[in-house]
Write a protein that holds these residues in place. Structure first.
Motif, mmCIF file in Angstrom:
data_model
loop_
_atom_site.group_PDB
_atom_site.id
_atom_site.type_symbol
_atom_site.label_atom_id
_atom_site.label_comp_id
_atom_site.label_asym_id
_atom_site.label_seq_id
_atom_site.Cartn_x
_atom_site.Cartn_y
_atom_site.Cartn_z
ATOM 1 N N THR A 61 0.818 -1.206 0.000
ATOM 2 C CA THR A 61 0.000 0.000 0.000
ATOM 3 C C THR A 61 0.852 1.256 0.000
ATOM 4 N N PHE A 62 1.920 1.244 0.769
ATOM 5 C CA PHE A 62 2.709 2.455 0.939
ATOM 6 C C PHE A 62 3.995 2.455 0.121
ATOM 7 N N GLU A 63 4.466 1.285 -0.300
ATOM 8 C CA GLU A 63 5.686 1.196 -1.101
ATOM 9 C C GLU A 63 5.383 0.359 -2.342
ATOM 10 N N ASP A 64 5.752 0.864 -3.517
ATOM 11 C CA ASP A 64 5.529 0.109 -4.744
ATOM 12 C C ASP A 64 6.614 -0.934 -4.974
ATOM 13 N N ASP A 65 7.613 -0.969 -4.109
ATOM 14 C CA ASP A 65 8.737 -1.877 -4.309
ATOM 15 C C ASP A 65 8.571 -3.205 -3.576
ATOM 16 N N ILE A 66 7.391 -3.505 -3.092
ATOM 17 C CA ILE A 66 7.127 -4.798 -2.460
ATOM 18 C C ILE A 66 5.954 -5.446 -3.187
ATOM 19 N N TRP A 67 6.198 -6.633 -3.719
ATOM 20 C CA TRP A 67 5.162 -7.388 -4.430
ATOM 21 C C TRP A 67 4.780 -8.599 -3.604
ATOM 22 N N PHE A 68 3.486 -8.926 -3.646
ATOM 23 C CA PHE A 68 2.980 -10.094 -2.923
ATOM 24 C C PHE A 68 2.352 -11.069 -3.903
ATOM 25 N N TYR A 69 2.718 -12.334 -3.778
ATOM 26 C CA TYR A 69 2.083 -13.419 -4.519
ATOM 27 C C TYR A 69 1.371 -14.279 -3.477
ATOM 28 N N ILE A 70 0.042 -14.323 -3.561
ATOM 29 C CA ILE A 70 -0.785 -14.946 -2.529
ATOM 30 C C ILE A 70 -1.561 -16.111 -3.130
ATOM 31 N N ALA A 71 -1.555 -17.252 -2.442
ATOM 32 C CA ALA A 71 -2.336 -18.416 -2.857
ATOM 33 C C ALA A 71 -2.928 -19.057 -1.612
ATOM 34 N N GLN A 72 -4.176 -19.530 -1.723
ATOM 35 C CA GLN A 72 -4.778 -20.219 -0.589
ATOM 36 C C GLN A 72 -5.711 -21.316 -1.061
ATOM 37 N N VAL A 73 -5.925 -22.283 -0.170
ATOM 38 C CA VAL A 73 -6.782 -23.431 -0.446
ATOM 39 C C VAL A 73 -7.847 -23.480 0.641
ATOM 40 N N LYS A 74 -9.119 -23.574 0.221
ATOM 41 C CA LYS A 74 -10.240 -23.681 1.160
ATOM 42 C C LYS A 74 -10.941 -25.011 0.948
ATOM 43 N N GLU A 75 -11.481 -25.549 2.030
ATOM 44 C CA GLU A 75 -12.287 -26.762 1.962
ATOM 45 C C GLU A 75 -13.619 -26.503 2.647
#
Length: 161
Positions: A61-75
């Motif tokens: 949100t505050f820095e453009d130099d941090i990227w997040f790759y998010i994955a999740q599994v729901k059952e």
């Protein structure tokens, strides 16, 4: 006769256990050709990471130099609420000037923190009316009929008919 009854009981049991099988749903980043874990610190840049992994799930949100790759599994089992079984977040930090990877951090479901939301409402003045009080609130007050001393909409002032 015994075989038919045994087959019916077996098939009913099989049907009952298959109905309770969890429904698994995958959301977020899906690693196909390359994994975010393969990103090398000091070697990869923003363009090589984007070329290998694609666009990030989100950026800071505050820095453009941090990227997040998010994955999740729901059952989800039957009618119950879905439960998050696994979550993986990879945070890739880039140098602001040279755009080279500075660090790669891996977070799982165990690293997450539960945030207790406050579901209270802001109090307002007055009191809450029930449905009956709202429907029958003006009965007996005479607010529905025009008074003699007030002008009725659509009439000219001073016009008495």
């Amino acid at each position: 006769m015994f075989r038919r009854v045994a087959f019916a009981v077996f098939s009913a049991g099989l049907l009952a256990t298959s109905a309770c099988a969890p429904i698994t749903s995958y959301s977020g980043f899906q690693a196909i050709d390359a994994s975010p874990k393969d990103v090398k610190v000091g070697e990869d840049t923003k363009s090589t990471v984007r070329g290998r992994l694609g666009s990030p799930s989100t950026t800071s949100t505050f820095e453009d130099d941090i990227w997040f790759y998010i994955a999740q599994v729901k059952e989800q089992v039957a009618f119950r609420k879905p439960q998050v079984v696994s979550r993986e977040v990879v945070a890739i930090r880039f140098n602001g000037d040279s755009e080279v990877v500075e660090s790669v951090d891996h977070y799982t479901l165990k690293d997450g923190k539960v945030v207790a939301f406050n579901d209270r409402e802001t109090p307002t003045r007055g009191r809450e009316l029930t449905i009956l009080e709202q429907l029958l609130g003006n009965v007996g007050r005479g607010g529905m009929l025009p008074r003699d001393d007030e002008s009725v909409p659509g009439n000219r002032p001073g016009d008495r008919r």
